[in-house]
Scaffold this active site. Sequence first.
Site, short mmCIF file in Angstrom:
data_model
loop_
_atom_site.label_atom_id
_atom_site.label_comp_id
_atom_site.label_asym_id
_atom_site.label_seq_id
_atom_site.Cartn_x
_atom_site.Cartn_y
_atom_site.Cartn_z
N CYS A 41 7.39 56.71 -13.99
CA CYS A 41 6.01 57.54 -13.54
C CYS A 41 4.87 56.83 -14.49
CB CYS A 41 6.04 59.04 -13.90
SG CYS A 41 7.35 59.79 -13.10
N CYS B 276 10.12 79.20 -18.61
CA CYS B 276 9.82 77.94 -17.67
C CYS B 276 10.44 76.99 -18.05
CB CYS B 276 8.28 77.86 -17.32
SG CYS B 276 8.04 76.57 -16.18
N CYS C 291 6.72 76.46 -9.85
CA CYS C 291 5.61 76.00 -10.44
C CYS C 291 5.43 74.57 -9.79
CB CYS C 291 5.62 76.06 -11.88
SG CYS C 291 4.03 75.72 -12.82
N ARG D 37 -3.67 77.06 -12.26
CA ARG D 37 -3.55 77.05 -13.58
C ARG D 37 -4.11 75.77 -14.04
NH1 ARG D 37 -0.15 80.23 -16.40
NH2 ARG D 37 1.35 81.63 -15.00
N CYS E 153 3.08 58.40 -17.41
CA CYS E 153 3.76 59.29 -18.52
C CYS E 153 4.19 58.50 -19.53
CB CYS E 153 4.95 59.79 -17.61
SG CYS E 153 5.99 60.77 -18.90
N CYS F 283 12.73 58.48 -21.12
CA CYS F 283 12.84 58.87 -19.72
C CYS F 283 13.05 57.54 -18.69
CB CYS F 283 11.73 59.72 -19.30
SG CYS F 283 12.14 60.18 -17.64
N CYS G 40 7.08 77.56 -21.64
CA CYS G 40 7.62 76.34 -20.68
C CYS G 40 8.51 75.18 -21.54
CB CYS G 40 6.73 75.83 -19.90
SG CYS G 40 7.09 74.60 -18.72
#
Length: 274
Positions: free
Chosen positions: A34, A105, A165, A238, A37, A30, A74
């Site tokens: 972040c 999702c 979400c 959640r 991550c 990616c 998801c």
Amino acid sequence: MHRAQTLHRAHFDPNAIETASLLSIKTGGCPEDCGYCSQSAHHETGVKATKLMGTEEVLAAAQRAKASGAQRFCMGAAWRSPKDRDMDKLCDMVRGVSELGLETCMTLGMLSPEQVARLKAAGLDFYNHNIDTSPAYYAQIASTRTMDDRLDTVEQVRKGGIRVCCGGILGMGEAEEDRIAMLVTLATLPAHPDSVPVNLWNEIEGVPVQARAQAVDPFALVRIVALARILMPASVVRLPSPRPSRPIGQIHRSRRCGLRGRARPTWRSLRLWR
């Protein structure tokens, strides 16, 4: 906690809990930085970049998730945003998972209005796009995009008719005030997110957050779940499934003050990301 439990009982069956399963359909590489991550290309974490999985492989994983009791499936991809050339395959995945009788999702990064429209037409039920932390602390977490970028995507999804979400991560070195501000940010959106995941930082060697991460006190977690329920009474709050470092008692206490859903990774998604 009593107020949160009262609100929870007013909106939900207190004895029911929703279950979801997460699959990484495109792992690693990616371009975002972040700091939490493992899938960022900026960090040395040992995660190798993979191509987007095939539709049949994803559907087989979804079938296993359903057999294990998942109600929602998801699919997450380590992208800044999906490329238009991948949209046909992504829409096929959505349709296929939906035909299995599971809620669908996806979390794919930032979306254009056209991409939102395509996913909606394919039948996508939910789109996950977390804001991660408070607006004030966000610059300590990522520099390749801003909190406004996050919120813009959330708004695009909401306007496109896909249920939102959106939550964040606790334990990344943020102050208690940041945790509260994160929830206030969510609670003051034009509409409350349909689901609010409250993730706990998972130790990952090689990412910047690891150096300043602090374990979340179990009762601090319970208070955050309670506050989320009070601020967003009808949203599904959640938590990820318990791990050895996350005693099951945390889950039970959280259920008493407003927890509604749990998410767990599948075999292709064992590290916290996005």
